[in-house]
Design a protein around this motif. Structure first.
Motif, PDB file in Angstrom:
ATOM      1  N   TYR A  44      12.878  30.484 -11.657  1.00 44.89           N
ATOM      2  CA  TYR A  44      13.082  31.129 -12.944  1.00 44.89           C
ATOM      3  C   TYR A  44      12.255  32.412 -13.011  1.00 44.89           C
ATOM      4  O   TYR A  44      11.298  32.575 -12.262  1.00 44.89           O
ATOM      5  N   GLU A  45      12.655  33.278 -13.896  1.00 44.67           N
ATOM      6  CA  GLU A  45      11.987  34.583 -14.070  1.00 44.67           C
ATOM      7  C   GLU A  45      11.749  35.242 -12.716  1.00 44.67           C
ATOM      8  O   GLU A  45      10.634  35.650 -12.382  1.00 44.67           O
ATOM      9  N   VAL A  46      12.824  35.324 -11.967  1.00 49.28           N
ATOM     10  CA  VAL A  46      12.946  36.018 -10.665  1.00 49.28           C
ATOM     11  C   VAL A  46      12.296  35.255  -9.516  1.00 49.28           C
ATOM     12  O   VAL A  46      12.936  35.059  -8.476  1.00 49.28           O
ATOM     13  N   SER A  47      11.038  34.842  -9.697  1.00 44.27           N
ATOM     14  CA  SER A  47      10.312  34.335  -8.528  1.00 44.27           C
ATOM     15  C   SER A  47       9.415  33.140  -8.812  1.00 44.27           C
ATOM     16  O   SER A  47       8.654  32.731  -7.921  1.00 44.27           O
ATOM     17  N   LYS A  48       9.482  32.574  -9.996  1.00 40.88           N
ATOM     18  CA  LYS A  48       8.618  31.443 -10.341  1.00 40.88           C
ATOM     19  C   LYS A  48       9.308  30.126  -9.989  1.00 40.88           C
ATOM     20  O   LYS A  48      10.508  29.972 -10.201  1.00 40.88           O
ATOM     21  N   ARG A  49       8.508  29.207  -9.479  1.00 39.67           N
ATOM     22  CA  ARG A  49       9.033  27.897  -9.075  1.00 39.67           C
ATOM     23  C   ARG A  49       8.562  26.827 -10.041  1.00 39.67           C
ATOM     24  O   ARG A  49       7.363  26.703 -10.287  1.00 39.67           O
ATOM     25  N   PRO A  50       9.488  26.013 -10.569  1.00 49.98           N
ATOM     26  CA  PRO A  50       9.051  24.875 -11.408  1.00 49.98           C
ATOM     27  C   PRO A  50       8.261  23.887 -10.548  1.00 49.98           C
ATOM     28  O   PRO A  50       8.436  23.837  -9.322  1.00 49.98           O
ATOM     29  N   SER A  51       7.438  23.110 -11.195  1.00 48.03           N
ATOM     30  CA  SER A  51       6.704  22.099 -10.445  1.00 48.03           C
ATOM     31  C   SER A  51       7.692  21.124  -9.804  1.00 48.03           C
ATOM     32  O   SER A  51       8.714  20.770 -10.406  1.00 48.03           O
ATOM     33  N   GLY A  52       7.405  20.768  -8.581  1.00 49.11           N
ATOM     34  CA  GLY A  52       8.260  19.842  -7.870  1.00 49.11           C
ATOM     35  C   GLY A  52       9.265  20.505  -6.949  1.00 49.11           C
ATOM     36  O   GLY A  52       9.856  19.834  -6.092  1.00 49.11           O
ATOM     37  N   VAL A  53       9.485  21.784  -7.110  1.00 42.84           N
ATOM     38  CA  VAL A  53      10.389  22.502  -6.213  1.00 42.84           C
ATOM     39  C   VAL A  53       9.588  22.959  -4.989  1.00 42.84           C
ATOM     40  O   VAL A  53       8.540  23.607  -5.134  1.00 42.84           O
ATOM     41  N   PRO A  54      10.056  22.627  -3.794  1.00 46.05           N
ATOM     42  CA  PRO A  54       9.303  22.993  -2.582  1.00 46.05           C
ATOM     43  C   PRO A  54       9.093  24.498  -2.459  1.00 46.05           C
ATOM     44  O   PRO A  54       9.955  25.293  -2.885  1.00 46.05           O
ATOM     45  N   ASP A  55       7.958  24.876  -1.875  1.00 41.82           N
ATOM     46  CA  ASP A  55       7.690  26.312  -1.737  1.00 41.82           C
ATOM     47  C   ASP A  55       8.545  26.959  -0.650  1.00 41.82           C
ATOM     48  O   ASP A  55       8.410  28.145  -0.367  1.00 41.82           O
ATOM     49  N   ARG A  56       9.446  26.186  -0.065  1.00 37.30           N
ATOM     50  CA  ARG A  56      10.428  26.760   0.864  1.00 37.30           C
ATOM     51  C   ARG A  56      11.447  27.629   0.101  1.00 37.30           C
ATOM     52  O   ARG A  56      12.147  28.440   0.708  1.00 37.30           O
ATOM     53  N   PHE A  57      11.507  27.426  -1.206  1.00 36.36           N
ATOM     54  CA  PHE A  57      12.424  28.202  -2.042  1.00 36.36           C
ATOM     55  C   PHE A  57      11.653  29.355  -2.686  1.00 36.36           C
ATOM     56  O   PHE A  57      10.607  29.140  -3.309  1.00 36.36           O
ATOM     57  N   SER A  58      12.188  30.560  -2.528  1.00 34.92           N
ATOM     58  CA  SER A  58      11.543  31.718  -3.129  1.00 34.92           C
ATOM     59  C   SER A  58      12.593  32.678  -3.662  1.00 34.92           C
ATOM     60  O   SER A  58      13.735  32.698  -3.192  1.00 34.92           O
ATOM     61  N   GLY A  59      12.193  33.463  -4.657  1.00 34.52           N
ATOM     62  CA  GLY A  59      13.116  34.409  -5.262  1.00 34.52           C
ATOM     63  C   GLY A  59      12.514  35.791  -5.350  1.00 34.52           C
ATOM     64  O   GLY A  59      11.290  35.964  -5.385  1.00 34.52           O
ATOM     65  N   SER A  60      13.399  36.797  -5.378  1.00 38.00           N
ATOM     66  CA  SER A  60      12.957  38.178  -5.499  1.00 38.00           C
ATOM     67  C   SER A  60      14.065  38.991  -6.157  1.00 38.00           C
ATOM     68  O   SER A  60      15.182  38.504  -6.364  1.00 38.00           O
ATOM     69  N   LYS A  61      13.727  40.225  -6.460  1.00 40.64           N
ATOM     70  CA  LYS A  61      14.712  41.114  -7.082  1.00 40.64           C
ATOM     71  C   LYS A  61      14.419  42.551  -6.702  1.00 40.64           C
ATOM     72  O   LYS A  61      13.253  42.963  -6.646  1.00 40.64           O
ATOM     73  N   SER A  62      15.480  43.297  -6.459  1.00 40.63           N
ATOM     74  CA  SER A  62      15.353  44.733  -6.218  1.00 40.63           C
ATOM     75  C   SER A  62      16.515  45.412  -6.909  1.00 40.63           C
ATOM     76  O   SER A  62      17.680  45.179  -6.550  1.00 40.63           O
TER      77      SER A  62
END
Lengths: 110, 121
Positions: free
Chosen positions: A51-69
């Motif tokens: 959510y909010e481009v790059s934030k991970r909810p608790s419990g979501v593995p840090d293998r998932f990441s987001g970005s925006k350009s």
């Protein structure tokens, strides 16, 4: 209120990384830091992954990441695992209390 | 723990209306917005609209204006989505989703289990 553009499919082998893009306009993706990503397995409700481009909810593995350009957001899944095989949807706030989704990307783990 | 429990599947004829409920529990109902999202068979997610669970103000996607009514009952912590003038293209699974973030909510951290609405003559 047009849908955001996602590739219909993406794939990768276990352990690899894959990136899914989500293209909008300056009125949605480019105009707000309010892009989120959802994972959906067949027959299940969507699950918030980013959510909010790059934030991970608790419990979501840090293998998932987001970005925006600019007007394009991206979801990267690193160290692919078989359970990552699912449909992924992006969404963005589009002003005036409107939200828009992408068409979805089917991620296949080879 | 947040729970959103939706009403059961519906079968409706073209031209009819359908009303789907979403019972919320496990959090303070009135401080969040609730959104409705639908998914036609084999298709993607489609945002329909939102409701302020406290004040009842709503906003919806242009394509549903005039056909979509969303209401909130704070006494039972339940929101309702009513879609009128149903056509076959409205056959879909309808989800309620609790919204977080700025404005009326920009992301959805909890979802109902979905309600299948089938429109068929």
């Amino acid at each position: 209120q047009s849908a955001l553009t996602q590739p219909p499919s993406a794939s990768g082998s276990p352990g690899q990384s894959v990136t899914i893009s989500c293209t909008g306009t300056s009125s949605d993706v480019g105009g707000y830091n309010s892009v989120s990503w959802y994972q959906q397995h067949p027959g299940k409700a969507p699950k918030l992954m980013i959510y909010e481009v790059s934030k991970r909810p608790s419990g979501v593995p840090d293998r998932f990441s987001g970005s925006k350009s600019g007007n394009t957001a991206s979801l990267t899944v690193s160290g692919l695992q078989s359970e990552d095989e699912a449909d992924y949807y992006c969404s963005s706030y589009a002003g005036s209390n409107i939200v828009v989704f992408g068409g979805g990307t089917k991620l296949t783990v080879l | 723990q947040v729970h959103l429990v939706q009403s059961g599947a519906e079968v409706k004829k073209p031209g009819a209306s359908v009303k789907v409920s979403c019972k919320a529990s496990g959090y303070t109902f009135t401080i969040y917005y609730m959104h409705w999202v639908r998914q036609a068979p084999g298709q993607g997610l489609e945002w329909m609209g939102l409701i302020n669970c406290s004040g009842g103000s709503t906003s919806c996607a242009q394509k549903f204006q005039g056909r979509l009514t969303m209401t909130s009952d704070t006494s039972t912590t339940t929101v309702y989505m009513e879609l009128s003038s149903l056509r076959s293209e409205d056959t879909a699974v309808y989800y309620c989703a609790r919204a977080r973030g700025i404005y009326g909510g920009t992301y959805f951290d909890d979802w109902g289990q979905g309600t299948l609405v089938t429109v068929s003559s």
